[in-house]
Design an enzyme around this catalytic site. Structure first.
Site, PDB file in Angstrom:
ATOM      1  N   LYS A   9     -24.404   1.895   3.525  1.00  0.00           N
ATOM      2  CA  LYS A   9     -23.071   1.523   4.029  1.00  0.00           C
ATOM      3  C   LYS A   9     -22.286   0.675   3.008  1.00  0.00           C
ATOM      4  O   LYS A   9     -22.853   0.169   2.022  1.00  0.00           O
ATOM      5  CB  LYS A   9     -23.248   0.765   5.351  1.00  0.00           C
ATOM      6  CG  LYS A   9     -23.847   1.626   6.473  1.00  0.00           C
ATOM      7  CD  LYS A   9     -23.894   0.872   7.806  1.00  0.00           C
ATOM      8  CE  LYS A   9     -24.464   1.731   8.923  1.00  0.00           C
ATOM      9  NZ  LYS A   9     -24.456   1.006  10.239  1.00  0.00           N
ATOM     10  N   TYR A  49     -19.226   8.798  14.307  1.00  0.00           N
ATOM     11  CA  TYR A  49     -19.598   7.801  15.316  1.00  0.00           C
ATOM     12  C   TYR A  49     -18.978   8.089  16.683  1.00  0.00           C
ATOM     13  O   TYR A  49     -18.855   7.184  17.507  1.00  0.00           O
ATOM     14  CB  TYR A  49     -19.214   6.407  14.838  1.00  0.00           C
ATOM     15  CG  TYR A  49     -20.238   5.789  13.879  1.00  0.00           C
ATOM     16  CD1 TYR A  49     -21.560   5.604  14.265  1.00  0.00           C
ATOM     17  CD2 TYR A  49     -19.875   5.376  12.612  1.00  0.00           C
ATOM     18  CE1 TYR A  49     -22.493   5.030  13.411  1.00  0.00           C
ATOM     19  CE2 TYR A  49     -20.803   4.796  11.737  1.00  0.00           C
ATOM     20  CZ  TYR A  49     -22.113   4.632  12.156  1.00  0.00           C
ATOM     21  OH  TYR A  49     -23.041   4.050  11.317  1.00  0.00           O
ATOM     22  N   ASN A 112     -24.626  -3.754   8.422  1.00  0.00           N
ATOM     23  CA  ASN A 112     -26.088  -3.756   8.394  1.00  0.00           C
ATOM     24  C   ASN A 112     -26.697  -2.756   7.409  1.00  0.00           C
ATOM     25  O   ASN A 112     -27.808  -2.282   7.591  1.00  0.00           O
ATOM     26  CB  ASN A 112     -26.649  -3.589   9.813  1.00  0.00           C
ATOM     27  CG  ASN A 112     -26.249  -2.279  10.443  1.00  0.00           C
ATOM     28  OD1 ASN A 112     -25.565  -1.474   9.842  1.00  0.00           O
ATOM     29  ND2 ASN A 112     -26.699  -2.064  11.672  1.00  0.00           N
ATOM     30  N   HIS A 115     -27.631   3.408   7.741  1.00  0.00           N
ATOM     31  CA  HIS A 115     -27.707   4.202   8.971  1.00  0.00           C
ATOM     32  C   HIS A 115     -28.862   5.174   8.833  1.00  0.00           C
ATOM     33  O   HIS A 115     -29.101   5.699   7.741  1.00  0.00           O
ATOM     34  CB  HIS A 115     -26.420   5.014   9.187  1.00  0.00           C
ATOM     35  CG  HIS A 115     -26.612   6.163  10.139  1.00  0.00           C
ATOM     36  ND1 HIS A 115     -26.527   6.009  11.488  1.00  0.00           N
ATOM     37  CD2 HIS A 115     -26.965   7.471   9.927  1.00  0.00           C
ATOM     38  CE1 HIS A 115     -26.807   7.182  12.076  1.00  0.00           C
ATOM     39  NE2 HIS A 115     -27.066   8.072  11.137  1.00  0.00           N
ATOM     40  N   GLU A 126     -25.784  15.552  11.819  1.00  0.00           N
ATOM     41  CA  GLU A 126     -25.291  14.621  10.800  1.00  0.00           C
ATOM     42  C   GLU A 126     -25.442  15.200   9.389  1.00  0.00           C
ATOM     43  O   GLU A 126     -24.537  15.086   8.563  1.00  0.00           O
ATOM     44  CB  GLU A 126     -26.028  13.284  10.935  1.00  0.00           C
ATOM     45  CG  GLU A 126     -25.652  12.554  12.224  1.00  0.00           C
ATOM     46  CD  GLU A 126     -26.483  11.301  12.497  1.00  0.00           C
ATOM     47  OE1 GLU A 126     -26.246  10.667  13.537  1.00  0.00           O
ATOM     48  OE2 GLU A 126     -27.367  10.959  11.686  1.00  0.00           O
TER      49      GLU A 126
END
Ligand code: ATP
Ligand code: MG
Length: 137
Positions: A9, A49, A112, A115, A126
């Site tokens: 990320k 998302y 964080n 993913h 995905e």
């Protein structure tokens, strides 16, 4: 052998941690079989998302995921989906186990660092959102 989808990320790419994250991934026995650095559009992040669109943090999540470059990846290994979730650690780094990517690098529950897919069905969806078959080797 199973495949899972991973994203490094923006908080991690911004701190130049792509290699450090990949070292943990490879050290855990997962193979990076596809990888590219992209800047997600809002449309891509909202689609990715969509399952969270009613959650209070959805807007913040899309803002964050489009705030800088990400590295999208396909990882392969025995039990890759569960194995990678284990290697990532808990969503909130405060709860993440020692040695996990989120314990090592994550800044907060939102920022964080990584993913990983949560099931075979979502992994397939995905992976197909970001890679064509001939890019996975
Ligand atoms: P990911 O789907 O990114 O692998 P996850 O499965 O551990 O993470 P989810 O519950 O699917 O966690 O949430 C997706 C992402 O939304 C989280 O990784 C995090 O970036 C963000 N998020 C989750 N909960 C919160 C929260 N309470 N506040 C802000 N952001 C959150
Ligand atoms: Mg999730």
């Amino acid at each position: 052998l199973q495949r899972t989808f991973s994203i490094i990320k923006p908080d991690a790419t911004e701190r130049n941690l792509t290699g450090a994250v990949n070292a943990v991934i490879e050290g855990a026995g997962l193979r990076i079989v596809a990888q590219k650095r992209i800047h997600m559009t809002r449309q891509q992040a909202e689609t990715f998302y969509a399952v969270h669109k009613e959650r209070p943090f959805f807007g913040e999540l899309v803002d964050f995921m489009t705030s800088g470059p990400v590295v999208v990846q396909v990882l392969e290994g025995d039990n890759a989906i569960a194995r990678y979730r284990e290697v990532m650690g808990a969503t909130n780094p405060a709860n993440a186990a020692e040695g996990t990517i989120r314990k090592l690098f994550a800044k907060s529950v939102g920022e964080n660092s990584v993913h990983g897919s949560d099931a075979p069905e979502t992994a397939a969806i995905e992976i197909a959102q970001f890679f064509s078959g001939n890019e996975i080797v």
